[in-house]
Design a protein around this motif. Structure first.
Motif, PDB file in Angstrom:
ATOM      1  N   TYR A   1      17.929 -49.106  10.961  1.00  0.00           N
ATOM      2  CA  TYR A   1      16.847 -50.009  10.574  1.00  0.00           C
ATOM      3  C   TYR A   1      16.770 -51.111  11.616  1.00  0.00           C
ATOM      4  CZ  TYR A   1      16.531 -48.026   5.861  1.00  0.00           C
ATOM      5  OH  TYR A   1      16.340 -47.197   4.781  1.00  0.00           O
ATOM      6  N   VAL A   2      15.572 -51.318  12.179  1.00  0.00           N
ATOM      7  CA  VAL A   2      15.364 -52.367  13.167  1.00  0.00           C
ATOM      8  C   VAL A   2      14.177 -53.230  12.750  1.00  0.00           C
ATOM      9  CG1 VAL A   2      16.319 -51.026  15.091  1.00  0.00           C
ATOM     10  CG2 VAL A   2      13.877 -50.958  14.641  1.00  0.00           C
ATOM     11  N   ALA A   3      14.224 -54.464  13.204  1.00  0.00           N
ATOM     12  CA  ALA A   3      13.088 -55.384  13.079  1.00  0.00           C
ATOM     13  C   ALA A   3      12.817 -55.881  14.490  1.00  0.00           C
ATOM     14  CB  ALA A   3      13.412 -56.537  12.135  1.00  0.00           C
ATOM     15  N   GLY A   4      11.640 -55.596  15.000  1.00  0.00           N
ATOM     16  CA  GLY A   4      11.371 -55.895  16.404  1.00  0.00           C
ATOM     17  C   GLY A   4      12.303 -55.055  17.259  1.00  0.00           C
ATOM     18  N   GLN A   5      13.059 -55.704  18.121  1.00  0.00           N
ATOM     19  CA  GLN A   5      14.032 -55.008  18.962  1.00  0.00           C
ATOM     20  C   GLN A   5      15.465 -55.171  18.457  1.00  0.00           C
ATOM     21  OE1 GLN A   5      13.048 -52.982  21.465  1.00  0.00           O
ATOM     22  NE2 GLN A   5      10.997 -53.485  20.747  1.00  0.00           N
ATOM     23  N   LYS A   6      15.635 -55.864  17.331  1.00  0.00           N
ATOM     24  CA  LYS A   6      16.974 -56.156  16.801  1.00  0.00           C
ATOM     25  C   LYS A   6      17.349 -55.186  15.690  1.00  0.00           C
ATOM     26  CE  LYS A   6      17.818 -60.346  18.664  1.00  0.00           C
ATOM     27  NZ  LYS A   6      18.917 -60.631  19.490  1.00  0.00           N
ATOM     28  N   GLN A   7      18.579 -54.698  15.758  1.00  0.00           N
ATOM     29  CA  GLN A   7      19.066 -53.827  14.686  1.00  0.00           C
ATOM     30  C   GLN A   7      19.373 -54.675  13.455  1.00  0.00           C
ATOM     31  OE1 GLN A   7      21.519 -50.411  15.493  1.00  0.00           O
ATOM     32  NE2 GLN A   7      22.981 -51.116  13.962  1.00  0.00           N
ATOM     33  N   LEU A   8      18.882 -54.211  12.312  1.00  0.00           N
ATOM     34  CA  LEU A   8      19.190 -54.859  11.040  1.00  0.00           C
ATOM     35  C   LEU A   8      20.449 -54.277  10.428  1.00  0.00           C
ATOM     36  CD1 LEU A   8      15.668 -55.067   9.377  1.00  0.00           C
ATOM     37  CD2 LEU A   8      17.059 -56.970  10.191  1.00  0.00           C
ATOM     38  N   VAL A   9      20.481 -52.964  10.366  1.00  0.00           N
ATOM     39  CA  VAL A   9      21.634 -52.298   9.762  1.00  0.00           C
ATOM     40  C   VAL A   9      21.672 -50.852  10.236  1.00  0.00           C
ATOM     41  CG1 VAL A   9      20.472 -51.543   7.645  1.00  0.00           C
ATOM     42  CG2 VAL A   9      22.919 -52.001   7.587  1.00  0.00           C
ATOM     43  N   LEU A  10      22.881 -50.338  10.340  1.00  0.00           N
ATOM     44  CA  LEU A  10      23.094 -48.929  10.611  1.00  0.00           C
ATOM     45  C   LEU A  10      23.834 -48.367   9.411  1.00  0.00           C
ATOM     46  CD1 LEU A  10      23.362 -46.300  12.267  1.00  0.00           C
ATOM     47  CD2 LEU A  10      25.426 -47.283  13.279  1.00  0.00           C
ATOM     48  N   LEU A  11      23.229 -47.405   8.761  1.00  0.00           N
ATOM     49  CA  LEU A  11      23.883 -46.710   7.655  1.00  0.00           C
ATOM     50  C   LEU A  11      24.378 -45.385   8.203  1.00  0.00           C
ATOM     51  CD1 LEU A  11      21.212 -47.319   4.886  1.00  0.00           C
ATOM     52  CD2 LEU A  11      23.267 -48.650   5.333  1.00  0.00           C
ATOM     53  N   ASP A  12      25.669 -45.183   8.164  1.00  0.00           N
ATOM     54  CA  ASP A  12      26.283 -43.972   8.683  1.00  0.00           C
ATOM     55  C   ASP A  12      26.850 -43.205   7.506  1.00  0.00           C
ATOM     56  OD1 ASP A  12      27.305 -42.088  10.452  1.00  0.00           O
ATOM     57  OD2 ASP A  12      29.144 -43.225  10.806  1.00  0.00           O
TER      58      ASP A  12
ATOM     59  N   LEU B   1      13.165 -54.978  -0.764  1.00  0.00           N
ATOM     60  CA  LEU B   1      12.282 -53.943  -1.288  1.00  0.00           C
ATOM     61  C   LEU B   1      12.008 -52.875  -0.254  1.00  0.00           C
ATOM     62  CD1 LEU B   1       9.709 -56.035  -3.331  1.00  0.00           C
ATOM     63  CD2 LEU B   1      11.583 -54.633  -4.191  1.00  0.00           C
ATOM     64  N   SER B   2      11.784 -53.289   0.986  1.00  0.00           N
ATOM     65  CA  SER B   2      11.465 -52.297   2.002  1.00  0.00           C
ATOM     66  C   SER B   2      12.662 -51.420   2.326  1.00  0.00           C
ATOM     67  CB  SER B   2      10.946 -52.972   3.271  1.00  0.00           C
ATOM     68  OG  SER B   2      11.967 -53.737   3.875  1.00  0.00           O
ATOM     69  N   LEU B   3      13.839 -51.987   2.383  1.00  0.00           N
ATOM     70  CA  LEU B   3      15.005 -51.197   2.728  1.00  0.00           C
ATOM     71  C   LEU B   3      15.491 -50.350   1.570  1.00  0.00           C
ATOM     72  CD1 LEU B   3      17.009 -53.738   4.854  1.00  0.00           C
ATOM     73  CD2 LEU B   3      15.631 -51.838   5.634  1.00  0.00           C
ATOM     74  N   LEU B   4      15.294 -50.811   0.368  1.00  0.00           N
ATOM     75  CA  LEU B   4      15.751 -50.051  -0.784  1.00  0.00           C
ATOM     76  C   LEU B   4      14.754 -48.987  -1.192  1.00  0.00           C
ATOM     77  CD1 LEU B   4      17.203 -52.952  -2.935  1.00  0.00           C
ATOM     78  CD2 LEU B   4      18.467 -51.311  -1.568  1.00  0.00           C
TER      79      LEU B   4
ATOM     80  N   THR C   1      17.071 -62.250  13.545  1.00  0.00           N
ATOM     81  CA  THR C   1      17.964 -63.194  14.210  1.00  0.00           C
ATOM     82  C   THR C   1      18.532 -64.231  13.246  1.00  0.00           C
ATOM     83  OG1 THR C   1      16.161 -64.702  14.814  1.00  0.00           O
ATOM     84  CG2 THR C   1      16.715 -62.932  16.384  1.00  0.00           C
ATOM     85  N   ARG C   2      17.999 -64.313  12.050  1.00  0.00           N
ATOM     86  CA  ARG C   2      18.463 -65.323  11.084  1.00  0.00           C
ATOM     87  C   ARG C   2      19.796 -64.912  10.465  1.00  0.00           C
ATOM     88  NH1 ARG C   2      14.002 -68.460   8.048  1.00  0.00           N
ATOM     89  NH2 ARG C   2      15.767 -68.657   6.644  1.00  0.00           N
ATOM     90  N   ASP C   3      20.676 -65.892  10.298  1.00  0.00           N
ATOM     91  CA  ASP C   3      21.978 -65.634   9.684  1.00  0.00           C
ATOM     92  C   ASP C   3      21.829 -65.086   8.275  1.00  0.00           C
ATOM     93  OD1 ASP C   3      23.368 -66.466  11.921  1.00  0.00           O
ATOM     94  OD2 ASP C   3      23.659 -68.516  11.180  1.00  0.00           O
ATOM     95  N   ASP C   4      20.899 -65.640   7.502  1.00  0.00           N
ATOM     96  CA  ASP C   4      20.756 -65.197   6.113  1.00  0.00           C
ATOM     97  C   ASP C   4      20.255 -63.753   6.036  1.00  0.00           C
ATOM     98  OD1 ASP C   4      18.336 -66.123   7.160  1.00  0.00           O
ATOM     99  OD2 ASP C   4      17.564 -66.715   5.215  1.00  0.00           O
ATOM    100  N   THR C   5      19.455 -63.333   6.998  1.00  0.00           N
ATOM    101  CA  THR C   5      19.003 -61.941   7.026  1.00  0.00           C
ATOM    102  C   THR C   5      20.180 -61.018   7.296  1.00  0.00           C
ATOM    103  OG1 THR C   5      16.816 -62.607   7.818  1.00  0.00           O
ATOM    104  CG2 THR C   5      17.439 -60.303   8.141  1.00  0.00           C
ATOM    105  N   ARG C   6      21.008 -61.389   8.267  1.00  0.00           N
ATOM    106  CA  ARG C   6      22.181 -60.564   8.582  1.00  0.00           C
ATOM    107  C   ARG C   6      23.155 -60.521   7.400  1.00  0.00           C
ATOM    108  NH1 ARG C   6      21.374 -63.222  13.396  1.00  0.00           N
ATOM    109  NH2 ARG C   6      23.063 -64.674  13.025  1.00  0.00           N
ATOM    110  N   GLU C   7      23.349 -61.649   6.731  1.00  0.00           N
ATOM    111  CA  GLU C   7      24.226 -61.686   5.559  1.00  0.00           C
ATOM    112  C   GLU C   7      23.675 -60.807   4.442  1.00  0.00           C
ATOM    113  OE1 GLU C   7      24.607 -65.828   4.577  1.00  0.00           O
ATOM    114  OE2 GLU C   7      25.627 -66.268   6.471  1.00  0.00           O
TER     115      GLU C   7
ATOM    116  N   ALA D   1      23.716 -55.686   1.323  1.00  0.00           N
ATOM    117  CA  ALA D   1      22.890 -54.589   0.804  1.00  0.00           C
ATOM    118  C   ALA D   1      23.360 -53.217   1.275  1.00  0.00           C
ATOM    119  CB  ALA D   1      21.435 -54.796   1.209  1.00  0.00           C
ATOM    120  N   LYS D   2      24.159 -53.168   2.311  1.00  0.00           N
ATOM    121  CA  LYS D   2      24.559 -51.889   2.908  1.00  0.00           C
ATOM    122  C   LYS D   2      25.197 -50.921   1.897  1.00  0.00           C
ATOM    123  CE  LYS D   2      26.852 -50.078   6.970  1.00  0.00           C
ATOM    124  NZ  LYS D   2      27.567 -50.384   8.195  1.00  0.00           N
ATOM    125  N   PRO D   3      26.162 -51.348   1.078  1.00  0.00           N
ATOM    126  CA  PRO D   3      26.741 -50.399   0.116  1.00  0.00           C
ATOM    127  C   PRO D   3      25.730 -49.887  -0.913  1.00  0.00           C
ATOM    128  CG  PRO D   3      28.095 -52.380   0.273  1.00  0.00           C
ATOM    129  CD  PRO D   3      26.856 -52.630   1.051  1.00  0.00           C
TER     130      PRO D   3
END
Length: 181
Positions: free
Chosen positions: A161-172, A22-25, A122-128, A133-135
């Motif tokens: 998009y970052v959470a804490g100091q970790k990148q979640l996704v880069l949309l280019d 919801l937050s990213l969309l 840092t969670r695998d399911d978050t990265r997956e 969600a990127k497209p």
């Protein structure tokens, strides 16, 4: 009779994924208006700064400020608009996403910085989830009619998009990406 096997509790994972989705969309898919708290009073922004912020919020501005990109030094105009947004301070887009500002790079590149709270990058399911969600997020950005016009003017948009100091996704979003959609 033996006890029934334990069923793993996926509720925290599901809740985190729903919160993150919801937050990213919200911004790119223009649903932030229904999710966000009433907007705080913000300083009056120039047309170009409003236009750039609109690409993050997912709200078209009617190309307010685009004339600053058709005359003169485009990189300078983009830099001034980002500096204006940085001075205006962070903007809450919804309950979990905050726009922290933008910077420019030579070659008409605008990098937006967005911070997401309530997720563990840092969670695998978050990265997956983010990879899947990127497209959808990219299509949502391209649906804003201001974005293809920026592309026609050669502007490249990057959403960090970052959470804490970790990148979640880069949309280019290169200049021609939204013209193809």
């Amino acid at each position: 009779m033996p006890p029934a096997p334990a069923v793993p509790n996926f509720r925290p994972l599901r809740n985190a994924a729903v919160c993150l989705s919801l937050s990213l969309l919200a911004g790119p898919l223009a649903i932030s208006a229904t999710l966000a708290a009433p907007p705080a009073r913000s300083p009056q922004l120039s047309g170009l700064a409003t236009l750039l912020l609109g690409t993050v919020r997912g709200k078209p501005t009617g190309m307010n400020g685009v004339t600053r990109l058709t005359d003169g030094d485009v990189d300078r105009e983009l830099r001034l608009a980002c500096q204006e947004l940085m001075r205006a301070g962070p903007v809450d887009l919804d309950d979990t996403t905050r726009f922290d500002g933008c910077v420019t790079r030579p070659g008409k590149i605008v990098e937006f910085h967005l911070k997401v709270s309530g997720v563990d990058a840092t969670r695998d399911d978050t990265r997956e989830f983010m990879a899947s969600a990127k497209p959808i997020l990219e299509r949502g950005i391209c649906r804003n009619p201001d974005v293809p016009v920026l592309g026609k003017l050669g502007v490249r948009l990057r959403y960090h998009y970052v959470a804490g100091q970790k990148q979640l996704v880069l949309l280019d979003i290169p200049p021609d990406q939204c013209l193809r959609k």
